[in-house]
Scaffold this active site. Sequence first.
Site, mmCIF file in Angstrom:
data_model
loop_
_atom_site.group_PDB
_atom_site.id
_atom_site.type_symbol
_atom_site.label_atom_id
_atom_site.label_comp_id
_atom_site.label_asym_id
_atom_site.label_seq_id
_atom_site.Cartn_x
_atom_site.Cartn_y
_atom_site.Cartn_z
ATOM 1 N N PRO A 24 -11.556 -5.049 6.954
ATOM 2 C CA PRO A 24 -10.228 -4.514 6.645
ATOM 3 C C PRO A 24 -9.769 -3.565 7.744
ATOM 4 C CG PRO A 24 -11.915 -3.426 5.301
ATOM 5 C CD PRO A 24 -12.591 -4.541 6.037
ATOM 6 N N MET A 25 -8.512 -3.721 8.155
ATOM 7 C CA MET A 25 -7.953 -2.824 9.175
ATOM 8 C C MET A 25 -6.484 -2.545 8.872
ATOM 9 S SD MET A 25 -9.498 -3.807 12.885
ATOM 10 C CE MET A 25 -9.429 -5.586 12.777
ATOM 11 N N GLN A 100 -7.970 -5.489 -0.185
ATOM 12 C CA GLN A 100 -8.610 -4.175 -0.320
ATOM 13 C C GLN A 100 -7.655 -3.119 -0.876
ATOM 14 O OE1 GLN A 100 -9.720 -1.374 2.821
ATOM 15 N NE2 GLN A 100 -11.857 -1.645 2.208
ATOM 16 N N CYS A 129 -13.093 5.078 3.906
ATOM 17 C CA CYS A 129 -12.145 5.619 4.883
ATOM 18 C C CYS A 129 -12.263 7.147 4.946
ATOM 19 C CB CYS A 129 -10.719 5.223 4.522
ATOM 20 S SG CYS A 129 -9.525 5.848 5.729
ATOM 21 N N LYS A 168 -16.676 -1.414 -0.372
ATOM 22 C CA LYS A 168 -17.105 -1.122 1.002
ATOM 23 C C LYS A 168 -17.363 0.373 1.095
ATOM 24 C CE LYS A 168 -15.566 -1.707 5.814
ATOM 25 N NZ LYS A 168 -14.831 -0.506 6.206
ATOM 26 N N HIS A 196 -20.732 0.038 5.827
ATOM 27 C CA HIS A 196 -20.451 0.464 7.196
ATOM 28 C C HIS A 196 -21.564 1.453 7.545
ATOM 29 C CE1 HIS A 196 -17.575 2.741 10.147
ATOM 30 N NE2 HIS A 196 -18.633 2.239 10.729
ATOM 31 N N ASN A 230 -21.817 -3.800 8.392
ATOM 32 C CA ASN A 230 -20.646 -3.521 9.227
ATOM 33 C C ASN A 230 -20.967 -2.368 10.172
ATOM 34 O OD1 ASN A 230 -17.732 -1.587 8.790
ATOM 35 N ND2 ASN A 230 -17.777 -3.401 10.090
ATOM 36 N N ALA A 254 -14.762 -5.306 12.807
ATOM 37 C CA ALA A 254 -13.439 -4.685 12.859
ATOM 38 C C ALA A 254 -12.943 -4.581 14.303
ATOM 39 C CB ALA A 254 -13.455 -3.306 12.197
ATOM 40 N N ARG A 255 -13.426 -3.575 15.057
ATOM 41 C CA ARG A 255 -12.860 -3.341 16.386
ATOM 42 C C ARG A 255 -12.994 -4.527 17.332
ATOM 43 N NH1 ARG A 255 -16.185 1.505 17.895
ATOM 44 N NH2 ARG A 255 -17.548 0.352 16.480
HETATM 45 C C1 FNR Z 1 -10.526 0.456 10.185
HETATM 46 N N1 FNR Z 1 -11.439 0.538 9.133
HETATM 47 C C2 FNR Z 1 -10.994 0.363 7.838
HETATM 48 N N2 FNR Z 1 -11.901 0.290 6.816
HETATM 49 C C3 FNR Z 1 -11.494 0.020 5.551
HETATM 50 O O1 FNR Z 1 -12.334 -0.068 4.650
HETATM 51 N N3 FNR Z 1 -10.161 -0.164 5.286
HETATM 52 C C4 FNR Z 1 -9.205 -0.100 6.256
HETATM 53 O O2 FNR Z 1 -8.009 -0.306 5.983
HETATM 54 C C5 FNR Z 1 -9.617 0.199 7.577
HETATM 55 N N4 FNR Z 1 -8.700 0.307 8.607
HETATM 56 C C6 FNR Z 1 -9.134 0.337 9.908
HETATM 57 C C7 FNR Z 1 -8.221 0.232 10.963
HETATM 58 C C8 FNR Z 1 -8.666 0.185 12.277
HETATM 59 C C9 FNR Z 1 -7.691 0.022 13.384
HETATM 60 C C10 FNR Z 1 -10.064 0.280 12.546
HETATM 61 C C11 FNR Z 1 -10.581 0.215 13.959
HETATM 62 C C12 FNR Z 1 -10.958 0.428 11.515
HETATM 63 C C13 FNR Z 1 -12.890 0.599 9.385
HETATM 64 C C14 FNR Z 1 -13.428 -0.785 9.711
HETATM 65 O O3 FNR Z 1 -13.215 -1.703 8.654
HETATM 66 C C15 FNR Z 1 -14.934 -0.745 10.028
HETATM 67 O O4 FNR Z 1 -15.624 -0.250 8.913
HETATM 68 C C16 FNR Z 1 -15.264 0.133 11.232
HETATM 69 O O5 FNR Z 1 -14.308 -0.005 12.261
HETATM 70 C C17 FNR Z 1 -16.649 -0.213 11.775
HETATM 71 O O6 FNR Z 1 -16.714 -1.554 12.165
HETATM 72 P P1 FNR Z 1 -16.669 -1.986 13.724
HETATM 73 O O7 FNR Z 1 -15.370 -1.523 14.268
HETATM 74 O O8 FNR Z 1 -17.824 -1.273 14.387
HETATM 75 O O9 FNR Z 1 -16.813 -3.479 13.711
#
Ligand code: FNR
Length: 354
Positions: A24-25, A100, A129, A168, A196, A230, A254-255
């Site tokens: 989720p992002m 989500q 978050c 999550k 995460h 994650n 995510a990223r």
């Molecule tokens: C996020 N993350 C995030 N997590 C979540 O549970 N809901 C969300 O809406 C968001 N929004 C979000 C936006 C952006 C731009 C980023 C970069 C991250 C967190 C994401 O889902 C993840 O848990 C972390 O970024 C770690 O994973 P990566 O980036 O290491 O693959």
Amino acid sequence: STSASSVPSDSARVNYRNGLHLAPMVRCGTLPTRLLALHYGANLVWGPEIIDRAMMGSTRTEVPLPESARAHGGKLIKFMKNGRSVFETHSIEKSRLIYQIGSSNAQQAVQAALLVQQDVAGIDLNCGCPKDFSTKGGMGAALLSTPDLLCSILEALVEAVDVPVSCKIRLLPTQEDTLALVEKISRTGIACLTVHCRTKDMRDREHALHDRLRDIVELVEARGIPVIANGDCFGAHDVEKIKSITGVSSIMIARGAEANPSCFRSSGLAEPVSEIIPLYLKIALAVDNHFSNTKYCLQCGSLADKHMTPGGSKPTTSKQLSALKQSMSSAKTYADFCKLFDVDEAAARLETVE
Ligand code: FNR
């Protein structure tokens, strides 16, 4: 319906296992990003966190598609509120879309979930978050400190909705507390848990603590609930290592996907300028994505300097690349983008999403 016996049949309806999933992002995880992730091989796609109250009171609207797209039976659905779209989905992603929710109130979470459940495969609760806008209202990672509330929201969702419910979380500072929390969570009737592998106070540049996941996986999997790892997976090349350290069968990105949605491909990354951006534009036009969101996604994603690899007939020098980037940042309409990337706007708007 929170009995343990309901878990296997629920989770059987969505295959959380053996997958590489889109995380989720907020802002980046809109419909075109999800469709592109699926195109490149993502198994499940999480939508961006949407706060329960934002969705409550919205109206589900089926947007008429052009004749060509309708022939395939696809439906574009927008949840509208006060003249604005809160959430958009296409029927093509329904069986793989996890919606989500951000919430600190079981009744509100249920109201939001009931509105969308017919259009999604599963509902997920954001318990990770760390941003102020989430934690101030007791949502997101704040729920990690109020486990009774967290679990009551999950139980209410499991009870009320017809699709599987997942959540999550992040790690707690100590392993003992984390195990106690996941033990409690695993009794709520959820169908899947994503961890995460960072604590609430860790920043993204700090390495994810994968080695803390194995005990959690053993505890939760013993109850028949799949765990998704994650944190710090940037593509297929990271998968085996994370699986072997953690014992999970699924990973969520995510990223890596924000930077380059082709990270789900086992054959390696696609080239942004010649392939990903034009494809993103075509999909965004076909689903009528809001221009400002498309622009945002293209700029925070594939166009980040470090990910721009020269190729095809597109600019090859760093000077040309920065000129292209400049042109993108000053683009004001889809037409501006389409010109830059040789996309036929009118044709793209009539395309079928497949
Ligand atoms: C996020 N993350 C995030 N997590 C979540 O549970 N809901 C969300 O809406 C968001 N929004 C979000 C936006 C952006 C731009 C980023 C970069 C991250 C967190 C994401 O889902 C993840 O848990 C972390 O970024 C770690 O994973 P990566 O980036 O290491 O693959």
